[in-house]
Design an enzyme around this catalytic site. Structure first.
Site, PDB file in Angstrom:
ATOM      1  N   TYR A   1      43.715  30.108  -3.722  1.00  0.00           N
ATOM      2  CA  TYR A   1      44.973  29.687  -3.104  1.00  0.00           C
ATOM      3  C   TYR A   1      44.728  28.409  -2.303  1.00  0.00           C
ATOM      4  O   TYR A   1      44.079  28.411  -1.273  1.00  0.00           O
ATOM      5  CB  TYR A   1      45.555  30.772  -2.189  1.00  0.00           C
ATOM      6  CG  TYR A   1      45.875  32.088  -2.869  1.00  0.00           C
ATOM      7  CD1 TYR A   1      46.094  32.175  -4.240  1.00  0.00           C
ATOM      8  CD2 TYR A   1      45.967  33.257  -2.131  1.00  0.00           C
ATOM      9  CE1 TYR A   1      46.394  33.387  -4.852  1.00  0.00           C
ATOM     10  CE2 TYR A   1      46.277  34.475  -2.732  1.00  0.00           C
ATOM     11  CZ  TYR A   1      46.482  34.531  -4.092  1.00  0.00           C
ATOM     12  OH  TYR A   1      46.775  35.736  -4.688  1.00  0.00           O
TER      13      TYR A   1
ATOM     14  N   HIS B   1      39.734  38.488  -9.150  1.00  0.00           N
ATOM     15  CA  HIS B   1      41.126  38.047  -9.337  1.00  0.00           C
ATOM     16  C   HIS B   1      41.609  38.299 -10.762  1.00  0.00           C
ATOM     17  O   HIS B   1      42.733  38.732 -10.984  1.00  0.00           O
ATOM     18  CB  HIS B   1      41.190  36.554  -8.992  1.00  0.00           C
ATOM     19  CG  HIS B   1      42.477  36.112  -8.369  1.00  0.00           C
ATOM     20  ND1 HIS B   1      42.554  35.092  -7.460  1.00  0.00           N
ATOM     21  CD2 HIS B   1      43.755  36.535  -8.545  1.00  0.00           C
ATOM     22  CE1 HIS B   1      43.822  34.907  -7.097  1.00  0.00           C
ATOM     23  NE2 HIS B   1      44.565  35.772  -7.751  1.00  0.00           N
TER      24      HIS B   1
ATOM     25  N   PRO C   1      55.756  42.388  -4.536  1.00  0.00           N
ATOM     26  CA  PRO C   1      56.621  43.578  -4.519  1.00  0.00           C
ATOM     27  C   PRO C   1      58.086  43.252  -4.276  1.00  0.00           C
ATOM     28  O   PRO C   1      58.944  44.099  -4.500  1.00  0.00           O
ATOM     29  CB  PRO C   1      56.050  44.407  -3.353  1.00  0.00           C
ATOM     30  CG  PRO C   1      55.455  43.393  -2.429  1.00  0.00           C
ATOM     31  CD  PRO C   1      54.892  42.321  -3.337  1.00  0.00           C
ATOM     32  N   LEU C   2      58.351  42.012  -3.846  1.00  0.00           N
ATOM     33  CA  LEU C   2      59.739  41.586  -3.628  1.00  0.00           C
ATOM     34  C   LEU C   2      60.239  40.755  -4.806  1.00  0.00           C
ATOM     35  O   LEU C   2      61.255  40.051  -4.693  1.00  0.00           O
ATOM     36  CB  LEU C   2      59.838  40.764  -2.333  1.00  0.00           C
ATOM     37  CG  LEU C   2      59.382  41.503  -1.070  1.00  0.00           C
ATOM     38  CD1 LEU C   2      59.325  40.555   0.121  1.00  0.00           C
ATOM     39  CD2 LEU C   2      60.316  42.674  -0.771  1.00  0.00           C
TER      40      LEU C   2
HETATM   41  N1  LIG Z   1      46.410  39.224  -7.662  1.00  0.00           N
HETATM   42  C1  LIG Z   1      47.217  38.285  -8.089  1.00  0.00           C
HETATM   43  O1  LIG Z   1      47.075  37.747  -9.182  1.00  0.00           O
HETATM   44  C2  LIG Z   1      48.380  37.859  -7.222  1.00  0.00           C
HETATM   45  C3  LIG Z   1      49.446  37.093  -7.766  1.00  0.00           C
HETATM   46  C4  LIG Z   1      50.503  36.735  -6.917  1.00  0.00           C
HETATM   47  C5  LIG Z   1      50.487  37.130  -5.584  1.00  0.00           C
HETATM   48  N2  LIG Z   1      49.425  37.852  -5.083  1.00  0.00           N
HETATM   49  C6  LIG Z   1      49.385  38.298  -3.682  1.00  0.00           C
HETATM   50  O2  LIG Z   1      50.559  39.051  -3.400  1.00  0.00           O
HETATM   51  C7  LIG Z   1      51.213  38.514  -2.265  1.00  0.00           C
HETATM   52  C8  LIG Z   1      52.705  38.741  -2.368  1.00  0.00           C
HETATM   53  O3  LIG Z   1      53.246  38.178  -3.556  1.00  0.00           O
HETATM   54  P1  LIG Z   1      54.246  36.945  -3.560  1.00  0.00           P
HETATM   55  O4  LIG Z   1      54.178  36.259  -2.246  1.00  0.00           O
HETATM   56  O5  LIG Z   1      53.960  36.167  -4.778  1.00  0.00           O
HETATM   57  O6  LIG Z   1      55.682  37.608  -3.804  1.00  0.00           O
HETATM   58  P2  LIG Z   1      56.617  38.574  -2.933  1.00  0.00           P
HETATM   59  O7  LIG Z   1      55.869  39.191  -1.848  1.00  0.00           O
HETATM   60  O8  LIG Z   1      57.326  39.430  -3.917  1.00  0.00           O
HETATM   61  O9  LIG Z   1      57.730  37.541  -2.382  1.00  0.00           O
HETATM   62  C9  LIG Z   1      57.438  36.484  -1.524  1.00  0.00           C
HETATM   63  C10 LIG Z   1      58.724  35.682  -1.358  1.00  0.00           C
HETATM   64  O10 LIG Z   1      59.712  36.509  -0.750  1.00  0.00           O
HETATM   65  C11 LIG Z   1      60.168  35.920   0.462  1.00  0.00           C
HETATM   66  N3  LIG Z   1      60.364  37.024   1.431  1.00  0.00           N
HETATM   67  C12 LIG Z   1      59.395  37.797   1.989  1.00  0.00           C
HETATM   68  N4  LIG Z   1      59.933  38.752   2.762  1.00  0.00           N
HETATM   69  C13 LIG Z   1      61.274  38.583   2.703  1.00  0.00           C
HETATM   70  C14 LIG Z   1      62.375  39.246   3.301  1.00  0.00           C
HETATM   71  N5  LIG Z   1      62.185  40.300   4.093  1.00  0.00           N
HETATM   72  N6  LIG Z   1      63.613  38.801   3.035  1.00  0.00           N
HETATM   73  C15 LIG Z   1      63.830  37.735   2.223  1.00  0.00           C
HETATM   74  N7  LIG Z   1      62.808  37.054   1.608  1.00  0.00           N
HETATM   75  C16 LIG Z   1      61.562  37.480   1.859  1.00  0.00           C
HETATM   76  C17 LIG Z   1      59.081  34.946   0.887  1.00  0.00           C
HETATM   77  O11 LIG Z   1      59.655  33.921   1.649  1.00  0.00           O
HETATM   78  P3  LIG Z   1      58.833  32.983   2.674  1.00  0.00           P
HETATM   79  O12 LIG Z   1      57.472  32.764   2.070  1.00  0.00           O
HETATM   80  O13 LIG Z   1      59.666  31.773   2.741  1.00  0.00           O
HETATM   81  O14 LIG Z   1      58.710  33.670   3.970  1.00  0.00           O
HETATM   82  C18 LIG Z   1      58.571  34.462  -0.463  1.00  0.00           C
HETATM   83  O15 LIG Z   1      59.421  33.454  -0.992  1.00  0.00           O
HETATM   84  C19 LIG Z   1      50.787  37.049  -2.253  1.00  0.00           C
HETATM   85  O16 LIG Z   1      50.933  36.476  -0.980  1.00  0.00           O
HETATM   86  C20 LIG Z   1      49.346  37.150  -2.682  1.00  0.00           C
HETATM   87  O17 LIG Z   1      48.533  37.507  -1.567  1.00  0.00           O
HETATM   88  C21 LIG Z   1      48.395  38.218  -5.892  1.00  0.00           C
END
Ligand SMILES: NC(=O)c1ccc[n+]([C@@H]2O[C@H](COP(=O)([O-])OP(=O)(O)OC[C@H]3O[C@@H](n4cnc5c(N)ncnc54)[C@H](OP(=O)(O)O)[C@@H]3O)[C@@H](O)[C@H]2O)c1
Length: 327
Positions: A59, A136, A216-217
């Site tokens: 990242y 990863h 998860p979102l």
């Molecule tokens: N292992 C893998 O290959 C892999 C791949 C992808 C992600 N990940 C990990 O999983 C974590 C989470 O995934 P993600 O960040 O991709 O997706 P996510 O958690 O599904 O969604 C993040 C998005 O939702 C917004 N958000 C968060 N809480 C909210 C709320 N309560 N209300 C409205 N909008 C909200 C965030 O906005 P803001 O950022 O503007 O606050 C961001 O745009 C990552 O940070 C990373 O650590 C791992």
């Protein structure tokens, strides 16, 4: 916040963790990053009991680990259960599935890469040990036993407490288990990505392995953030994802609408409903929603206290499949 054990022998963590990726990478890269706010979010997550912090060397690359390391310096390290990842090359973080054009699909699971990378992660995270070191992506060019063996060596050397996989199949988890215990498996799981329910998630439950749902979102979509591609910042990788293309997004709005209806009945926000549904999939499940926004963090923490009724869960279970693949 309620706590659970990370796998059968791992540390205790809050049932909801924090994904740190978006603090430096992938989303909305046009807006200058507000480091102080991100650090405040990290500290507040620990105050709220969201102790599992998820980052990766890829990242940024590296800047995300540097940010988390800075936030944990001066007294916060021991409050966190610190998880990072190795094995995905920086230029392919989001192209990792189904594979980028680089050899190995942008992956590097060679033991020498793992050994070298751990020391870099420790330095950037300003710590002498990682609580969870995750692969990863499995590198198809390198026998998993070799990659996993190098990660197990790091446990023996005291650099790492526990090791985990990401986006692995049941067969891959079994191969890793034959070498060294698997503490966790991280994969995408949400109301619009249910693939792990068919095999990996129940296998983890049976084996006492923690399952860490990423995105998860639905990358913000399930929280009701986006109703057209124009709502996404221009330099945002979600613009390239199939589910966020104009026609698919329009069709998928029906899913977000139903989540919003359930939220209205449950007295919760859509993000909390999306997280409560994920938590309802098993006691071994620890989602890591990503945010850099203080009010979203509070909102997400509140999901641990949301109890969905059987009728609400059934309605969410029956939501239609989304249009468009994950990547
Ligand atoms: N292992 C893998 O290959 C892999 C791949 C992808 C992600 N990940 C990990 O999983 C974590 C989470 O995934 P993600 O960040 O991709 O997706 P996510 O958690 O599904 O969604 C993040 C998005 O939702 C917004 N958000 C968060 N809480 C909210 C709320 N309560 N209300 C409205 N909008 C909200 C965030 O906005 P803001 O950022 O503007 O606050 C961001 O745009 C990552 O940070 C990373 O650590 C791992």
């Amino acid at each position: 916040m309620r706590t659970t054990t990370l796998g059968s022998e791992g540390p205790e963590v809050g049932v909801i963790g924090l994904g740190c990726m978006g603090m430096t990478s992938s989303y909305d890269m046009e807006t200058p990053r507000d480091e102080a706010t991100s650090i405040a979010v990290l500290h507040r997550a620990l105050d709220l009991g969201m102790t599992l912090l998820d980052t990766a060397d890829a990242y940024g690359p590296y800047t995300n680990e540097e940010l988390v390391g800075k936030a944990l310096a001066r007294g916060h390290r021991d409050r966190a259960v610190l998880a990072t990842k190795v094995g995905l090359l920086a230029d392919s973080v989001e192209a990792a599935n189904p594979g980028s054009s680089s050899p190995g699909g942008g992956r590097d699971g060679r033991p020498e890469h793992v050994r070298k990378s751990i020391d870099g992660s420790l330095r950037r995270l300003r710590t002498d040990h990682l609580d969870l070191y995750q692969l990863h992506r499995v590198d198809p060019r390198v026998p998993l036993e070799e990659t996993w063996g190098a990660m197990a060596e790091a446990v023996a050397a005291g650099k790492v407490r526990h090791i985990g996989l990401s986006e692995a199949t049941v067969a891959e988890i079994k191969r890793a288990q034959a070498v060294h215990p698997v503490t966790s498996v991280q994969s995408e799981l949400s109301l619009w990505t249910r693939d792990p329910l068919a095999g990996v998630l129940p296998y983890c439950q049976e084996q006492g392995i923690a399952f860490l749902p990423f995105a998860p979102l639905g990358r913000g979509f399930l929280a009701g953030r986006f109703s057209s591609p124009g709502d996404l910042p221009r330099d945002d990788f979600r613009r390239g994802l199939p589910r966020f293309q104009r026609h698919a997004l329009r069709a998928n709005l029906a899913i977000a609408g139903r989540v919003r209806e359930v939220a209205g009945r449950a007295g919760a926000t859509p993000a909390q409903v999306a997280l409560a549904w994920v938590l309802a999939q098993g006691r071994h499940v620890v989602p890591i929603p990503g945010t850099k926004t203080p009010r979203y963090l509070e909102d997400n923490a509140g999901a641990a206290g949301v109890e969905l009724s059987a009728a609400d869960l059934a309605e969410l279970d029956a939501l239609p499949a989304p249009q468009g693949g994950r990547y």
